[in-house]
Design a protein around this motif. Structure first.
Motif, PDB file in Angstrom:
ATOM      1  N   GLY A 166      45.575  32.722  56.837  1.00 44.41           N
ATOM      2  CA  GLY A 166      46.874  31.186  57.095  1.00 44.41           C
ATOM      3  C   GLY A 166      47.678  30.978  55.642  1.00 44.41           C
ATOM      4  O   GLY A 166      48.969  30.752  56.316  1.00 44.41           O
ATOM      5  N   ASP A 167      47.256  31.082  54.655  1.00 40.28           N
ATOM      6  CA  ASP A 167      48.264  30.529  53.889  1.00 40.28           C
ATOM      7  C   ASP A 167      49.666  31.950  53.486  1.00 40.28           C
ATOM      8  O   ASP A 167      50.057  31.193  53.630  1.00 40.28           O
ATOM      9  N   LEU A 168      48.361  33.020  53.623  1.00 37.89           N
ATOM     10  CA  LEU A 168      50.051  34.227  53.705  1.00 37.89           C
ATOM     11  C   LEU A 168      50.442  34.271  54.586  1.00 37.89           C
ATOM     12  O   LEU A 168      52.100  34.267  55.292  1.00 37.89           O
ATOM     13  N   ARG A 169      50.063  33.335  56.371  1.00 39.07           N
ATOM     14  CA  ARG A 169      50.592  33.470  57.322  1.00 39.07           C
ATOM     15  C   ARG A 169      52.097  32.138  57.027  1.00 39.07           C
ATOM     16  O   ARG A 169      52.962  32.479  57.557  1.00 39.07           O
ATOM     17  N   ALA A 170      51.760  31.265  56.672  1.00 41.58           N
ATOM     18  CA  ALA A 170      52.232  29.834  56.708  1.00 41.58           C
ATOM     19  C   ALA A 170      53.151  29.725  55.285  1.00 41.58           C
ATOM     20  O   ALA A 170      54.647  30.323  55.314  1.00 41.58           O
ATOM     21  N   LEU A 171      53.936  31.142  54.111  1.00 47.06           N
ATOM     22  CA  LEU A 171      54.098  31.411  53.239  1.00 47.06           C
ATOM     23  C   LEU A 171      54.994  32.215  53.980  1.00 47.06           C
ATOM     24  O   LEU A 171      55.616  32.527  53.809  1.00 47.06           O
ATOM     25  N   ALA A 172      54.410  33.510  54.414  1.00 54.91           N
ATOM     26  CA  ALA A 172      55.390  34.615  55.125  1.00 54.91           C
ATOM     27  C   ALA A 172      56.445  33.656  56.051  1.00 54.91           C
ATOM     28  O   ALA A 172      57.445  33.674  56.218  1.00 54.91           O
ATOM     29  N   ARG A 173      55.992  32.906  56.838  1.00 54.82           N
ATOM     30  CA  ARG A 173      57.139  32.126  57.626  1.00 54.82           C
ATOM     31  C   ARG A 173      58.222  30.994  56.794  1.00 54.82           C
ATOM     32  O   ARG A 173      59.241  31.399  57.861  1.00 54.82           O
ATOM     33  N   ARG A 174      57.859  30.452  55.878  1.00 52.27           N
ATOM     34  CA  ARG A 174      59.047  30.544  54.870  1.00 52.27           C
ATOM     35  C   ARG A 174      59.217  31.096  54.099  1.00 52.27           C
ATOM     36  O   ARG A 174      60.353  30.562  53.737  1.00 52.27           O
ATOM     37  N   ILE A 175      59.002  32.024  53.808  1.00 51.62           N
ATOM     38  CA  ILE A 175      60.179  32.998  53.010  1.00 51.62           C
ATOM     39  C   ILE A 175      61.478  33.908  54.080  1.00 51.62           C
ATOM     40  O   ILE A 175      62.412  33.427  53.795  1.00 51.62           O
ATOM     41  N   THR A 215      45.694  26.060  53.485  1.00 52.00           N
ATOM     42  CA  THR A 215      45.643  25.466  54.686  1.00 52.00           C
ATOM     43  C   THR A 215      44.136  25.932  55.003  1.00 52.00           C
ATOM     44  O   THR A 215      43.297  25.894  55.913  1.00 52.00           O
ATOM     45  N   GLY A 216      43.941  26.581  53.958  1.00 53.92           N
ATOM     46  CA  GLY A 216      41.294  26.190  54.059  1.00 53.92           C
ATOM     47  C   GLY A 216      41.691  28.160  53.974  1.00 53.92           C
ATOM     48  O   GLY A 216      40.371  28.262  53.557  1.00 53.92           O
ATOM     49  N   SER A 217      41.784  29.316  54.534  1.00 52.31           N
ATOM     50  CA  SER A 217      42.118  29.812  54.887  1.00 52.31           C
ATOM     51  C   SER A 217      43.718  30.861  54.041  1.00 52.31           C
ATOM     52  O   SER A 217      44.472  30.934  53.989  1.00 52.31           O
ATOM     53  N   LEU A 218      43.042  31.799  53.168  1.00 53.53           N
ATOM     54  CA  LEU A 218      43.938  33.248  52.883  1.00 53.53           C
ATOM     55  C   LEU A 218      44.823  33.428  53.842  1.00 53.53           C
ATOM     56  O   LEU A 218      46.004  33.455  54.025  1.00 53.53           O
ATOM     57  N   ASP A 247      43.894  32.410  43.945  1.00 51.47           N
ATOM     58  CA  ASP A 247      42.407  31.519  43.281  1.00 51.47           C
ATOM     59  C   ASP A 247      41.026  31.343  43.816  1.00 51.47           C
ATOM     60  O   ASP A 247      40.083  31.520  44.362  1.00 51.47           O
ATOM     61  N   ARG A 248      42.492  30.298  44.898  1.00 48.05           N
ATOM     62  CA  ARG A 248      40.949  29.163  45.559  1.00 48.05           C
ATOM     63  C   ARG A 248      40.728  30.488  46.858  1.00 48.05           C
ATOM     64  O   ARG A 248      39.868  30.073  47.246  1.00 48.05           O
ATOM     65  N   ALA A 249      41.434  31.645  47.298  1.00 46.77           N
ATOM     66  CA  ALA A 249      40.633  32.040  47.870  1.00 46.77           C
ATOM     67  C   ALA A 249      39.581  33.496  47.466  1.00 46.77           C
ATOM     68  O   ALA A 249      38.562  32.925  48.213  1.00 46.77           O
ATOM     69  N   SER A 250      39.711  33.306  46.118  1.00 46.87           N
ATOM     70  CA  SER A 250      39.306  34.003  45.534  1.00 46.87           C
ATOM     71  C   SER A 250      37.538  33.452  45.224  1.00 46.87           C
ATOM     72  O   SER A 250      36.546  33.785  45.852  1.00 46.87           O
ATOM     73  N   GLU A 251      37.464  31.499  45.328  1.00 44.32           N
ATOM     74  CA  GLU A 251      36.957  30.705  45.296  1.00 44.32           C
ATOM     75  C   GLU A 251      36.294  30.829  46.830  1.00 44.32           C
ATOM     76  O   GLU A 251      34.788  30.594  46.188  1.00 44.32           O
ATOM     77  N   ARG A 252      36.586  31.214  48.063  1.00 46.65           N
ATOM     78  CA  ARG A 252      35.830  30.914  48.840  1.00 46.65           C
ATOM     79  C   ARG A 252      35.837  32.521  49.741  1.00 46.65           C
ATOM     80  O   ARG A 252      34.956  31.673  50.424  1.00 46.65           O
ATOM     81  N   GLY A 253      35.418  33.282  48.215  1.00 48.25           N
ATOM     82  CA  GLY A 253      35.156  35.046  48.525  1.00 48.25           C
ATOM     83  C   GLY A 253      35.632  35.259  49.395  1.00 48.25           C
ATOM     84  O   GLY A 253      35.400  36.675  49.906  1.00 48.25           O
ATOM     85  N   GLU A 254      36.670  35.208  49.943  1.00 46.71           N
ATOM     86  CA  GLU A 254      37.558  35.863  50.930  1.00 46.71           C
ATOM     87  C   GLU A 254      38.504  37.053  49.830  1.00 46.71           C
ATOM     88  O   GLU A 254      38.766  38.428  51.153  1.00 46.71           O
ATOM     89  N   VAL A 255      38.722  36.993  49.120  1.00 40.39           N
ATOM     90  CA  VAL A 255      39.575  38.278  48.915  1.00 40.39           C
ATOM     91  C   VAL A 255      38.777  37.808  46.838  1.00 40.39           C
ATOM     92  O   VAL A 255      38.130  37.175  46.181  1.00 40.39           O
TER      93      VAL A 255
END
Length: 195
Positions: A81-90, A76-79, A136-144
């Motif tokens: 957002g990614d985790l929210r989408a992943l949580a919904r799918r799980i 989604t472009g943010s960690l 890894d994407r989140a790390s590259e963006r500096g989010e984690v």
């Protein structure tokens, strides 16, 4: 294996896998039998026993081959957002009547079902490899930080959802899922900006 069986092998295996998963959904683990799988798949039970020694082995093969619990890793472009989408799918996978019994079989794989336990470990190890790309994407963006342990993060996220559904017997709401994501990301201090 006879020549005719060799030619029909993949098609027969698919029919057996499909039958095993459908019966698991309809009857639960205890209602799943080799006889039922044979009847539903149209494959002789002696053939099934020739390929797999037990219903656990059949179910393990079916779970491995199935895409019923497939999980596309979001981008989604943010960690968050990614985790929210992943949580919904799980949450969808573990509450949908078509997939919840399958997920439950993975969860129930314990010491008394060693073949299923192996499949569960392989299943979750494969998931972790997929989820690592998201981190890894989140790390590259500096989010984690790059040092964040992906396994711990995903255990906290997915574990909270699986626990809510399978132990508490509750379907998580959108607000519940957001709270889990925010707690995993920001901890309990409540000081982080959430957007």
């Amino acid at each position: 294996m006879q020549t005719n069986e060799l030619r029909r092998g993949p098609r027969m295996a698919q029919a057996i896998h499909d039958a095993a998963l459908r019966l698991l959904v309809e009857r639960g683990y205890d209602g799943l039998t080799i006889e039922g799988i044979a009847s539903r798949s149209g494959v002789n039970k002696t053939t099934i026993y020739r390929w797999w020694p037990s219903k656990d082995a059949v179910l393990a093969a079916a779970l491995t081959a199935s895409d019923a619990l497939a999980l596309a890793i979001p981008d989604t472009g943010s960690l968050r957002g990614d985790l929210r989408a992943l949580a919904r799918r799980i949450a969808e996978l573990v509450t949908d009547p078509a997939t919840a019994p399958i997920a439950g079989a993975l969860l129930a794989a314990g010491a008394d079902r060693p073949q299923l336990a192996v499949v569960a470990r392989e299943f979750f190890a494969d998931r972790l490899l997929q989820e690592r790309a998201m981190l890894d994407r989140a790390s590259e963006r500096g989010e984690v930080a790059a040092a964040v342990d992906p396994r711990s993060l995903m255990d906290l996220l997915a574990g909270a959802i699986w626990f809510r559904v399978f132990v508490r017997g509750e379907a998580p709401t959108e607000a519940d899922l957001d709270a889990v994501v925010d707690t995993v990301l920001y901890g309990l201090d409540g000081r982080a900006e959430v957007g």
